[in-house]
Write a protein that holds these residues in place. Structure first.
Motif, PDB file in Angstrom:
ATOM      1  N   GLN A 156       2.889   9.235  -3.453  1.00 24.00           N
ATOM      2  CA  GLN A 156       1.623   9.379  -4.169  1.00 24.00           C
ATOM      3  C   GLN A 156       0.297   9.253  -3.334  1.00 24.00           C
ATOM      4  O   GLN A 156       0.562   8.874  -2.286  1.00 24.00           O
ATOM      5  CB  GLN A 156       1.476   7.744  -5.003  1.00 24.00           C
ATOM      6  CG  GLN A 156       2.846   7.825  -6.151  1.00 24.00           C
ATOM      7  CD  GLN A 156       2.466   8.577  -7.271  1.00 24.00           C
ATOM      8  OE1 GLN A 156       1.526   9.240  -7.483  1.00 24.00           O
ATOM      9  NE2 GLN A 156       3.207   8.409  -8.312  1.00 24.00           N
ATOM     10  N   LYS A 157      -0.698   9.556  -3.787  1.00 20.17           N
ATOM     11  CA  LYS A 157      -1.991   9.585  -3.121  1.00 20.17           C
ATOM     12  C   LYS A 157      -2.730   8.208  -3.438  1.00 20.17           C
ATOM     13  O   LYS A 157      -2.909   7.654  -4.591  1.00 20.17           O
ATOM     14  CB  LYS A 157      -2.868  10.785  -3.291  1.00 20.17           C
ATOM     15  CG  LYS A 157      -2.101  12.184  -2.865  1.00 20.17           C
ATOM     16  CD  LYS A 157      -3.252  13.124  -3.342  1.00 20.17           C
ATOM     17  CE  LYS A 157      -2.633  14.507  -2.733  1.00 20.17           C
ATOM     18  NZ  LYS A 157      -3.554  15.657  -3.142  1.00 20.17           N
ATOM     19  N   TRP A 158      -3.271   7.695  -2.200  1.00 21.13           N
ATOM     20  CA  TRP A 158      -4.180   6.327  -2.432  1.00 21.13           C
ATOM     21  C   TRP A 158      -5.306   6.548  -1.712  1.00 21.13           C
ATOM     22  O   TRP A 158      -5.734   7.274  -0.769  1.00 21.13           O
ATOM     23  CB  TRP A 158      -3.176   5.321  -1.538  1.00 21.13           C
ATOM     24  CG  TRP A 158      -2.043   5.138  -2.167  1.00 21.13           C
ATOM     25  CD1 TRP A 158      -0.982   5.745  -2.132  1.00 21.13           C
ATOM     26  CD2 TRP A 158      -1.755   3.742  -2.989  1.00 21.13           C
ATOM     27  NE1 TRP A 158       0.102   5.149  -2.942  1.00 21.13           N
ATOM     28  CE2 TRP A 158      -0.448   4.079  -3.449  1.00 21.13           C
ATOM     29  CE3 TRP A 158      -2.640   2.825  -3.310  1.00 21.13           C
ATOM     30  CZ2 TRP A 158       0.303   3.277  -4.280  1.00 21.13           C
ATOM     31  CZ3 TRP A 158      -1.989   2.106  -4.002  1.00 21.13           C
ATOM     32  CH2 TRP A 158      -0.580   1.937  -4.645  1.00 21.13           C
ATOM     33  N   ASN A 159      -6.394   5.547  -2.081  1.00 23.23           N
ATOM     34  CA  ASN A 159      -7.636   5.484  -1.719  1.00 23.23           C
ATOM     35  C   ASN A 159      -7.467   4.587  -0.286  1.00 23.23           C
ATOM     36  O   ASN A 159      -7.109   3.495  -0.612  1.00 23.23           O
ATOM     37  CB  ASN A 159      -8.537   5.071  -2.728  1.00 23.23           C
ATOM     38  CG  ASN A 159      -9.860   4.821  -1.936  1.00 23.23           C
ATOM     39  OD1 ASN A 159     -10.303   4.272  -1.058  1.00 23.23           O
ATOM     40  ND2 ASN A 159     -11.031   5.645  -2.562  1.00 23.23           N
TER      41      ASN A 159
ATOM     42  N   GLY B 221      -7.461  10.928  -3.329  1.00 24.32           N
ATOM     43  CA  GLY B 221      -6.681  10.081  -2.356  1.00 24.32           C
ATOM     44  C   GLY B 221      -5.906  10.896  -1.531  1.00 24.32           C
ATOM     45  O   GLY B 221      -5.956  12.191  -1.430  1.00 24.32           O
TER      46      GLY B 221
ATOM     47  N   MET C  15      -4.187   3.429  -6.114  1.00 23.35           N
ATOM     48  CA  MET C  15      -3.758   4.805  -6.132  1.00 23.35           C
ATOM     49  C   MET C  15      -4.832   5.674  -6.816  1.00 23.35           C
ATOM     50  O   MET C  15      -5.791   5.296  -7.684  1.00 23.35           O
ATOM     51  CB  MET C  15      -2.558   4.779  -7.078  1.00 23.35           C
ATOM     52  CG  MET C  15      -1.668   6.168  -7.211  1.00 23.35           C
ATOM     53  SD  MET C  15       0.015   6.118  -7.664  1.00 23.35           S
ATOM     54  CE  MET C  15      -0.277   5.328  -9.167  1.00 23.35           C
ATOM     55  N   ASP C  16      -4.983   6.887  -6.301  1.00 26.89           N
ATOM     56  CA  ASP C  16      -5.931   7.856  -6.483  1.00 26.89           C
ATOM     57  C   ASP C  16      -5.408   9.278  -6.340  1.00 26.89           C
ATOM     58  O   ASP C  16      -5.688   9.966  -5.396  1.00 26.89           O
ATOM     59  CB  ASP C  16      -7.012   7.530  -5.392  1.00 26.89           C
ATOM     60  CG  ASP C  16      -8.188   8.687  -5.848  1.00 26.89           C
ATOM     61  OD1 ASP C  16      -8.422   9.559  -6.736  1.00 26.89           O
ATOM     62  OD2 ASP C  16      -9.378   8.232  -5.345  1.00 26.89           O
TER      63      ASP C  16
ATOM     64  N   PHE D  43       0.899  -1.269  -0.010  1.00 25.44           N
ATOM     65  CA  PHE D  43      -0.020  -0.155  -0.085  1.00 25.44           C
ATOM     66  C   PHE D  43       0.890   1.115   0.142  1.00 25.44           C
ATOM     67  O   PHE D  43       1.684   1.500   0.892  1.00 25.44           O
ATOM     68  CB  PHE D  43      -0.916   0.057   1.394  1.00 25.44           C
ATOM     69  CG  PHE D  43      -1.819   1.335   1.028  1.00 25.44           C
ATOM     70  CD1 PHE D  43      -3.290   1.028   0.538  1.00 25.44           C
ATOM     71  CD2 PHE D  43      -1.801   2.176   2.011  1.00 25.44           C
ATOM     72  CE1 PHE D  43      -3.990   1.965   0.336  1.00 25.44           C
ATOM     73  CE2 PHE D  43      -2.597   3.258   1.982  1.00 25.44           C
ATOM     74  CZ  PHE D  43      -3.951   3.214   1.320  1.00 25.44           C
ATOM     75  N   GLY D  44       0.786   2.113  -1.031  1.00 27.04           N
ATOM     76  CA  GLY D  44       1.849   3.213  -1.360  1.00 27.04           C
ATOM     77  C   GLY D  44       2.696   3.100  -2.166  1.00 27.04           C
ATOM     78  O   GLY D  44       3.125   2.096  -2.429  1.00 27.04           O
TER      79      GLY D  44
END
Length: 172
Positions: A122-125, A136, A131-132, A111-112
């Motif tokens: 990076q942005k994540w949900n 995110g 990845m969002d 995750f990430g």
């Protein structure tokens, strides 16, 4: 030796919570980057032996081994750039990683990430695990801590001044 001491403290009822440093010599700003792999290998091997040991010891009064009842957070206090600097070393970096394990954490889940260019976060949900970049969130240490506490059935309300978000995508 440190991993063995931590394992003994856990299975002999000395402590339910153990913090241990398993790797040293990782500060490699100057031409020591080749040593980091050696130091990290020793730390990862010690961690593997600790987990193997916990798997062999049964929790009294249960059918479970200690590993089945253990939650773990493995991290470094800072990260290093993925690139070698002009002094054949590595500098500090803003993006880091950690390893989480335990009965409430999904195994074999990544995750990430950092970006390919600029190596930024990076942005994540946090729910789907995708990845969002638009909606995110950036994963913060408080999110990791709250998620681990929640996965153990413990309160994380004391972290509320940092507005933690649970990373549901890695919880069971």
């Amino acid at each position: 030796g440190r991993a063995a001491l931590a394992g003994q403290a856990m299975v002999n009822g000395v402590s339910n919570v153990v913090a241990v440093s398993l790797a040293n010599g990782l500060d490699d700003h100057f031409d020591l980057f080749s040593q980091q792999a050696v130091s990290q290998t020793a730390g990862w091997d010690a961690l593997g032996r600790l987990i193997a040991y916990l798997k062999t010891k049964q929790v009294p009064g249960t059918t479970k081994n200690y590993w089945q009842c253990t939650s773990m957070l493995v991290f470094s206090e800072f990260s290093r750039t993925p690139l070698i600097n002009t002094r054949d070393g590595r500098d500090h970096h803003l993006v880091s990683s950690c390893l989480m394990a335990g009965p409430g954490i999904k195994g074999n889940t990544v995750f990430g990430a950092s970006s390919n260019q600029g190596m930024g976060v990076q942005k994540w949900n946090f729910t789907s695990g995708a990845m969002d970049a638009g909606a995110g969130k950036v994963i913060r240490p408080v999110d990791v801590h709250a998620t681990l506490l929640d996965s153990m059935g413990l309160a994380y309300s004391h972290l509320s001044n940092n507005s933690p978000a649970l990373i549901r995508a890695i919880q069971r």
